[in-house]
Enzyme design. Structure first.
Site, mmCIF file in Angstrom:
data_model
loop_
_atom_site.group_PDB
_atom_site.id
_atom_site.type_symbol
_atom_site.label_atom_id
_atom_site.label_comp_id
_atom_site.label_asym_id
_atom_site.label_seq_id
_atom_site.Cartn_x
_atom_site.Cartn_y
_atom_site.Cartn_z
ATOM 1 N N GLU A 72 41.984 33.568 40.184
ATOM 2 C CA GLU A 72 43.375 33.499 39.727
ATOM 3 C C GLU A 72 43.426 33.229 38.233
ATOM 4 O O GLU A 72 42.467 32.757 37.647
ATOM 5 C CB GLU A 72 44.142 32.400 40.468
ATOM 6 C CG GLU A 72 43.472 31.039 40.503
ATOM 7 C CD GLU A 72 43.227 30.425 39.157
ATOM 8 O OE1 GLU A 72 44.176 30.377 38.344
ATOM 9 O OE2 GLU A 72 42.090 29.989 38.898
ATOM 10 N N GLU A 214 38.430 31.337 37.142
ATOM 11 C CA GLU A 214 39.194 32.587 37.153
ATOM 12 C C GLU A 214 38.464 33.693 37.916
ATOM 13 O O GLU A 214 38.546 34.865 37.577
ATOM 14 C CB GLU A 214 39.525 33.068 35.717
ATOM 15 C CG GLU A 214 40.675 32.328 35.077
ATOM 16 C CD GLU A 214 40.214 31.123 34.265
ATOM 17 O OE1 GLU A 214 39.013 31.020 33.980
ATOM 18 O OE2 GLU A 214 41.062 30.281 33.938
#
Length: 232
Positions: A72, A214
């Site tokens: 994300e 991420e």
């Protein structure tokens, strides 16, 4: 390319649609509300985000994916992540809150205070979806739907850093049976990560002191998972 993994980027809660051809725009709202004074999301928004995540998992699996990876990108999302992990693991704000993207000590103290207030606000709430709506964020809700749908289709999910681990603690509260389909790709240096991984009863494949990930930490573990499958 290095991990040989197909990447799909879903815009589920940014302020505007992305103009990049690499991004799939499925926005359910333009950001979340201020969690210091309001619920992060309405019930309708949280359910729409869960559905986006579930449909994404379904689409990828229908396309032939036999393992899904989480990742994300969000702004300030280590704060709701810390509060969610604290709620579902019964830990304190001080135990779960880290420095995120590298904040100073004064900002960190405010962050701990916000997390503590969120823990207090939700302490008597038993419905995981209502807790998710109160704390946020939209990308976390989408990840919850993604993880739950993959597990229901018996497809393993490789988890990334503290934000995706927070989503997983919510998913596990909704369906405790999902643990057998979860793989902890790595353990982030954010303190909530280790607490969440222990709560989920997982062993991280990598521990490289990556901070937020991420998706990169989970991707780094994919070749190791492939190698294990080949060895078997």
């Amino acid at each position: 390319d290095v991990a040989d993994v197909y990447v799909q980027i879903i815009n589920v809660g940014a302020m505007v649609d992305s103009k990049s051809p690499q991004v799939r725009n499925e926005r359910v709202a333009s950001g979340t509300a201020d969690i210091r004074t309001n619920n992060a999301m309405s019930d309708a928004v949280v359910r729409a985000a869960l559905e986006v995540g579930a449909q994404t998992a379904e689409r990828l699996i229908a396309g032939g994916s036999r393992c899904l990876v989480t990742g994300e990108v969000g702004i300030a999302n280590t704060t709701p992540s810390a509060a969610l992990i604290a709620h579902f693991t019964q830990t304190t704000a001080e135990q779960v809150t880290g420095h995120g993207s590298g904040i100073d000590d004064e900002t960190y103290a405010r962050k701990v205070e916000i997390v503590a207030n969120l823990i207090e606000k939700t302490k008597n709430e038993k419905d995981p979806i209502k807790i998710l709506a109160q704390i946020g964020g939209i990308e976390i809700a989408a990840l919850v739907g993604y993880i739950l749908r993959a597990a229901s289709l018996q497809v393993p999910v490789v988890l990334d850093g503290v934000i995706t681990l927070a989503a997983t603690t919510v998913a596990k509260a909704i369906n405790p049976e999902i643990s057998q389909f979860l793989i902890a790709g790595h353990c982030s240096s954010e303190p909530g990560s280790r607490i969440a991984i222990k709560h989920l009863q997982l062993q991280p494949i990598l521990d490289l002191e990556l901070r937020l990930g991420e998706g990169t930490g989970a991707l780094l573990s994919v070749p190791i998972i492939r190698s294990a499958c080949q060895a078997l």
